[in-house]
Design an enzyme around this catalytic site. Structure first.
Site, PDB file in Angstrom:
ATOM      1  N   GLU A 100      22.063  55.053  39.796  1.00  0.00           N
ATOM      2  CA  GLU A 100      21.649  56.175  40.627  1.00  0.00           C
ATOM      3  C   GLU A 100      20.174  56.416  40.319  1.00  0.00           C
ATOM      4  OE1 GLU A 100      23.821  59.840  40.049  1.00  0.00           O
ATOM      5  OE2 GLU A 100      22.522  60.873  41.484  1.00  0.00           O
ATOM      6  N   LYS A 127      21.126  60.658  29.994  1.00  0.00           N
ATOM      7  CA  LYS A 127      19.920  60.884  30.797  1.00  0.00           C
ATOM      8  C   LYS A 127      19.433  62.320  30.640  1.00  0.00           C
ATOM      9  CE  LYS A 127      20.692  57.743  34.656  1.00  0.00           C
ATOM     10  NZ  LYS A 127      21.260  57.687  35.992  1.00  0.00           N
ATOM     11  N   ARG A 179      31.048  51.440  27.233  1.00  0.00           N
ATOM     12  CA  ARG A 179      29.612  51.659  27.331  1.00  0.00           C
ATOM     13  C   ARG A 179      28.977  51.461  25.958  1.00  0.00           C
ATOM     14  NH1 ARG A 179      27.080  56.021  29.193  1.00  0.00           N
ATOM     15  NH2 ARG A 179      28.469  56.142  30.943  1.00  0.00           N
TER      16      ARG A 179
HETATM   17  P1  ATP Z   1      24.673  59.527  35.093  1.00  0.00           P
HETATM   18  O1  ATP Z   1      25.164  60.396  34.002  1.00  0.00           O
HETATM   19  O2  ATP Z   1      23.465  60.039  35.767  1.00  0.00           O
HETATM   20  O3  ATP Z   1      25.721  58.982  36.009  1.00  0.00           O
HETATM   21  P2  ATP Z   1      24.556  56.873  34.063  1.00  0.00           P
HETATM   22  O4  ATP Z   1      23.954  56.544  32.744  1.00  0.00           O
HETATM   23  O5  ATP Z   1      25.980  56.614  34.315  1.00  0.00           O
HETATM   24  O6  ATP Z   1      24.124  58.326  34.284  1.00  0.00           O
HETATM   25  P3  ATP Z   1      23.962  55.297  36.404  1.00  0.00           P
HETATM   26  O7  ATP Z   1      22.678  55.175  37.098  1.00  0.00           O
HETATM   27  O8  ATP Z   1      25.121  55.822  37.148  1.00  0.00           O
HETATM   28  O9  ATP Z   1      23.677  56.172  35.138  1.00  0.00           O
HETATM   29  O10 ATP Z   1      24.329  53.923  35.704  1.00  0.00           O
HETATM   30  C1  ATP Z   1      24.211  52.681  36.325  1.00  0.00           C
HETATM   31  C2  ATP Z   1      25.165  51.715  35.691  1.00  0.00           C
HETATM   32  O11 ATP Z   1      24.869  51.592  34.295  1.00  0.00           O
HETATM   33  C3  ATP Z   1      26.582  52.191  35.794  1.00  0.00           C
HETATM   34  O12 ATP Z   1      27.381  51.105  36.218  1.00  0.00           O
HETATM   35  C4  ATP Z   1      26.948  52.626  34.419  1.00  0.00           C
HETATM   36  O13 ATP Z   1      28.293  52.423  34.163  1.00  0.00           O
HETATM   37  C5  ATP Z   1      26.048  51.737  33.549  1.00  0.00           C
HETATM   38  N1  ATP Z   1      25.764  52.397  32.273  1.00  0.00           N
HETATM   39  C6  ATP Z   1      25.223  53.603  32.092  1.00  0.00           C
HETATM   40  N2  ATP Z   1      25.158  53.921  30.783  1.00  0.00           N
HETATM   41  C7  ATP Z   1      25.655  52.862  30.113  1.00  0.00           C
HETATM   42  C8  ATP Z   1      25.872  52.560  28.721  1.00  0.00           C
HETATM   43  N3  ATP Z   1      25.559  53.424  27.753  1.00  0.00           N
HETATM   44  N4  ATP Z   1      26.412  51.364  28.406  1.00  0.00           N
HETATM   45  C9  ATP Z   1      26.724  50.491  29.369  1.00  0.00           C
HETATM   46  N5  ATP Z   1      26.563  50.706  30.683  1.00  0.00           N
HETATM   47  C10 ATP Z   1      26.040  51.879  31.069  1.00  0.00           C
END
Ligand code: ATP
Ligand code: MG
Length: 585
Positions: A46, A301, A291
């Site tokens: 996002e 974030k 994750r």
């Molecule tokens: P938000 O809380 O804003 O949703 P987010 O960290 O999930 O934050 P996204 O932009 O939705 O951000 O993440 C993009 C992709 O990265 C998603 O598929 C998410 O699952 C993956 N992702 C985010 N954080 C991690 C992490 N700590 N480890 C592995 N993958 C991650």
């Protein structure tokens, strides 16, 4: 672990459960389709912030699987939340994924997509769901909807609007789209099962009213689809095969499958019209992985934004930040991050990775690559009393000790040098082999010297050390073999050294779990995460270009900062020390 070739992108990675699934699917031909690869993945950020090392894990996984199975990986912006998203975030995400070494191009086509490109299709599909009896417009307030959702032990209550005629829902939905209602007045909900043990199946909201400017579609829409509705459809429209996300989405998978199933089937209406059949099998399948959680770091974030906005760090690309732009500025290489992601593998349950693992990957990547150089970070004057006043004698050292073919570098030695303060002790402790009165050491790549005495100021602080040298002891000359000394110290010629700003970075947090137990993570900040010093460097470093990396012998790896270096005046960041001093594994 060995460092050679571990990071080559074409080398197969650690086995992980997703590989097993893909290999099964490939064997069965689950996704064999005309003109399409068997494996199509996507990375769906996002655009509401900067990417961090956790995202790197997802990027390396998704792009890595596509690469290893000759498939493709799409970069898709999940931009359904207009108020939190903007172009700046889109741009930095594109840059970061490219910098990490990945591409969304496949057979001359760019698979750079935006969920907002599908707004028209998503809308039409929603109209279909209404007509087919699978969705309804709810006039309850957000509070009422939340209050009637039930709990884990109690079923939810059906909305009084749940059975309103499809025609009425359709009319309201169209008027929602036309801007006739304020934010929050109505929502579109899927009609599934208010008694489902899975809360996500209790008639989830799929569209909401939001009169907001969207960074790509402008004012065109005032209703926006929810992520859980948008995601499976975007995946299907892009022919994604394996839709990989983090564990918290496991409970959302039934809804993911529900949406795809409804859009695949057809429905015959009472008037005889056949509608639906938007999607064809094989449908994408969602898989979840753990994750990345990393010690001495935060991944949220929201908290990273706090660090930037409160001025705890100097920006998103502050070299202490776990963001990709921060890691890049700090001096991390894309290969070191890829190597890290390979090493940590992919698990199905959450765990913690020690930051030492990331740093070890960095050292393993940099060690064979980084040319060596000399830097004195905490200077003390060394005077060679018997060295001729104006003699400038050249010394030579390998650019890399293990790769003599890379050549040599030259730098002068003269009567006055800078050495490290810790390389002299007036009263040596036991086992100290460096400079103290009466002891001999080798000036690395230069001569053997014998320490005679030190000058001190009125407070007893050492201001300069004196020694005499042995003119026949120079490294690389036959005479050098006649001198056996235990200590070997580095130095730069005081007159010729290049003075530069050096920033000594360390971990941002001094506690492995900065936000454990709901504590304010700012209390765990490491006050020594940044120190700015003026150091004396080997003269040749004056020509270092932004992002040139070096090993400063005995000190660690350093990079010429990409923002603050100017021609002839590089500024250096310490990327990492040579050895772990945090007790990591
Ligand atoms: P938000 O809380 O804003 O949703 P987010 O960290 O999930 O934050 P996204 O932009 O939705 O951000 O993440 C993009 C992709 O990265 C998603 O598929 C998410 O699952 C993956 N992702 C985010 N954080 C991690 C992490 N700590 N480890 C592995 N993958 C991650
Ligand atoms: Mg997310």
């Amino acid at each position: 672990m060995s460092n050679d070739n571990k990071n080559s992108p074409s080398e197969p990675s650690n086995s992980n459960f997703l590989r097993a699934i893909i290999e099964q699917d490939n064997k069965k031909g689950t996704y064999r389709r005309q003109g399409m690869p068997d494996v199509i993945t996507r990375f769906p950020p996002e655009p509401n912030g900067y990417l961090h090392i956790g995202h790197a894990k997802s990027i390396c996984l998704n792009f890595g699987l596509a690469r290893d199975y000759s498939g493709r990986c799409h970069l898709r912006f999940d931009d359904t939340n207009p108020t939190r998203e903007n172009q700046e975030f889109v741009d930095t995400i594109i840059d970061s994924v490219k910098w990490l070494g990945f591409s969304w191009e496949h057979n001359d086509t760019d698979y750079l997509n935006y969920a907002s490109d599908y707004f028209d299709t998503l809308y039409l599909m929603a109209e279909y769901l209404i007509e087919a009896g699978h969705a309804y417009v709810d006039s309850q307030t957000a509070e009422e909807i939340a209050a009637t959702r039930g709990s884990f032990s109690e079923p939810g209550k059906k909305s009084p609007y749940r059975d309103r005629p499809a025609a009425e829902s359709l009319d309201l939905f169209r008027r929602m789209k036309n801007g006739e209602f304020p934010d929050g007045a109505l929502v579109l909900r899927a009609k599934i099962d208010m008694a489902s043990p899975n809360m996500n199946m209790r008639d989830p909201v799929i569209y909401r009213i939001r009169h907001a400017h969207h960074h790509r579609t402008g004012e065109r829409w005032c209703i926006y689809p929810m992520y859980d509705y948008t995601h499976p459809i975007s995946d299907a429209l892009e022919n994604i095969t394996h839709s990989i996300c983090t564990l918290e989405f496991q409970d959302h998978r039934p809804f993911y499958d529900w949406v795809l199933a409804r859009l695949t089937e057809t429905v015959t209406l009472p008037d005889g019209r056949i509608i639906g059949g938007f999607l064809a099998r094989p449908l994408p399948h969602q898989y979840e992985f753990a994750r990345l959680n990393m010690t001495y770091s935060i991944m949220s974030k929201r908290r990273l934004i706090q660090l930037v906005e409160e001025g705890v760090v100097e920006g998103w690309d502050d070299p202490r930040m776990p963001t990709i732009v921060g890691l890049r500025r700090r001096g991390y290489t894309p290969e070191s991050i890829q190597l890290f992601c390979e090493r940590i593998g992919v698990a199905k349950s959450d765990g913690w990775i020690d930051m030492a693992t990331l740093e070890a990957s960095l050292r393993d990547d940099l060690d064979p690559k980084a040319p060596r150089a000399v830097a004195v970070l905490n200077p003390l004057k060394l005077v060679i009393d018997n060295f001729p006043e104006n003699l400038k004698d050249m010394c030579s050292a390998p650019l890399h000790p293990h790769y003599p073919e890379r050549g040599e570098r030259q730098f002068p030695i003269s009567k006055e040098l800078w050495i490290e303060r810790e390389d002299f002790m007036e009263d040596p402790v036991k086992g100290y082999f460096r400079l103290f009165p009466g002891n001999r050491v080798r000036l690395r790549y230069g001569y053997v010297v014998e320490c005679t005495h030190a000058d001190t100021d009125e407070n007893g602080n050492v201001t300069a050390v004196h020694c005499t040298y042995f003119p026949d002891s120079k490294s690389g000359t036959p005479g050098s073999a006649n001198y056996k000394v235990k200590g070997n110290i580095h130095w730069v010629s005081a007159h010729h050294a290049f003075q530069a700003e050096v920033r000594l970075f360390d971990r941002l947090f001094s506690d492995p779990h900065p936000d454990a137990g709901g504590r304010d993570f700012r209390e765990a900040l490491n006050p020594n995460a940044k120190a700015v010093i003026t150091a004396y460097l080997e003269p040749g470093l004056v020509t270092a270009l932004p992002e040139d990396r070096f090993q400063f012998e005995r000190h660690g790896y350093f990079i010429a900062d990409r923002e603050d270096s100017t021609p002839g005046k590089p500024v250096f960041n310490r990327i990492v020390t040579l050895r772990d001093s945090w007790g990591g594994k």
